[in-house]
Design a protein around this motif. Sequence first.
Motif, PDB file in Angstrom:
ATOM      1  N   ASP A  41       0.837  -1.198   0.000  1.00 13.00           N
ATOM      2  CA  ASP A  41       0.000   0.000   0.000  1.00 13.00           C
ATOM      3  C   ASP A  41       0.872   1.249   0.000  1.00 13.00           C
ATOM      4  O   ASP A  41       1.863   1.321   0.746  1.00 13.00           O
ATOM      5  CB  ASP A  41      -0.893   0.002   1.247  1.00 13.00           C
ATOM      6  N   ILE A  42       0.534   2.207  -0.861  1.00 11.68           N
ATOM      7  CA  ILE A  42       1.215   3.502  -0.859  1.00 11.68           C
ATOM      8  C   ILE A  42       0.162   4.601  -0.755  1.00 11.68           C
ATOM      9  O   ILE A  42      -1.038   4.343  -0.847  1.00 11.68           O
ATOM     10  CB  ILE A  42       2.086   3.698  -2.126  1.00 11.68           C
ATOM     11  N   SER A  43       0.587   5.827  -0.573  1.00 19.50           N
ATOM     12  CA  SER A  43      -0.353   6.929  -0.403  1.00 19.50           C
ATOM     13  C   SER A  43      -1.099   7.215  -1.702  1.00 19.50           C
ATOM     14  O   SER A  43      -0.631   6.881  -2.794  1.00 19.50           O
ATOM     15  CB  SER A  43       0.382   8.186   0.053  1.00 19.50           C
ATOM     16  N   VAL A  44      -2.238   7.854  -1.563  1.00 19.51           N
ATOM     17  CA  VAL A  44      -3.028   8.228  -2.732  1.00 19.51           C
ATOM     18  C   VAL A  44      -2.220   9.144  -3.641  1.00 19.51           C
ATOM     19  O   VAL A  44      -2.193   8.958  -4.871  1.00 19.51           O
ATOM     20  CB  VAL A  44      -4.342   8.907  -2.303  1.00 19.51           C
ATOM     21  N   GLU A  45      -1.546  10.120  -3.078  1.00 18.18           N
ATOM     22  CA  GLU A  45      -0.774  11.070  -3.879  1.00 18.18           C
ATOM     23  C   GLU A  45       0.366  10.390  -4.620  1.00 18.18           C
ATOM     24  O   GLU A  45       0.617  10.665  -5.788  1.00 18.18           O
ATOM     25  CB  GLU A  45      -0.237  12.200  -3.000  1.00 18.18           C
ATOM     26  N   ALA A  46       1.066   9.495  -3.933  1.00 23.18           N
ATOM     27  CA  ALA A  46       2.186   8.788  -4.574  1.00 23.18           C
ATOM     28  C   ALA A  46       1.682   7.914  -5.714  1.00 23.18           C
ATOM     29  O   ALA A  46       2.305   7.854  -6.792  1.00 23.18           O
ATOM     30  CB  ALA A  46       2.927   7.944  -3.543  1.00 23.18           C
TER      31      ALA A  46
END
Length: 283
Positions: free
Chosen positions: A221-226
């Motif tokens: 999982d990564i951030s929405v922005e990334a």
Amino acid sequence: MKIAVTSASGKLGGAIIKALIQEIGKENVVGIARNTSKAAHLGVEVRKGDYNNREDFNEALKGIDKVLLISGMDKPERRIAQHQNVIEAAKQNGVQKIVYTSIVGDEKNTAFSPVVQSNRQTENDVRNSGMDFIIGRNGIYIEPDLEYIDTYIKEAGIINCAADGKCGYTSRQELGYAYSQLLLNDNLNGKTLNLVGEEITQSQLADYINQVYGTTLSFKDISVEAYKEERQSALGDFLGTIIAGIYEGIRNGANDVTSDFETAAGRPHKSALELIQHYRLAN
């Protein structure tokens, strides 16, 4: 009875037409496509229909009893008027029933929301058309993930921003069968139905792919922005933003909805593992 399917040259349109042929025979099915030659392989009558051209549909829907309107792929601000061209032409030609392929999704909080909002407006236009109607809200297709397996292997896993959100994945073949039944079953007229399958997380998706393909994928999982930046870099601003918005919606729970698939299709939806197994056998 003549049933027409728009966007016949697309994968979903083709799946619906194939399912209809099994039910009522090819002589009773009409495909409508912007480029008719791309739908010729389906073996049914194909008529020209560009969503931007009302006159196309004035002609294409002559003699049609029921029409399946597949949601267009244009930018959200263009889709509403395009769909209205089909709805108004259907009314003009005395079409009795319209079935619309809408989508499950968050209407307010993601970059995908403008697409969802445009679909909701078409849902309202269909409800207010005066024709009998059924609206299906499609879940996310599982096929793109399976087409992407080589990339997942290269990147050592599935990487997106969905976190532990659940998604009721479906497939074009499952939807093809469900929509054929919705076109034929007038007992469900007036309904809005969620056409989704088993709700799974991205980690479960990775596990199922591993079982079928013998891979060793995991989910990161990564951030929405990334994720949005990565998708924009790979796919361009418009599509990259849309894809990131879809996974943000999964993260937020927008795709964790009750399934009406069995009501629509008359049988249970295939499990996520079965969808992946079927895809591998077919490809």
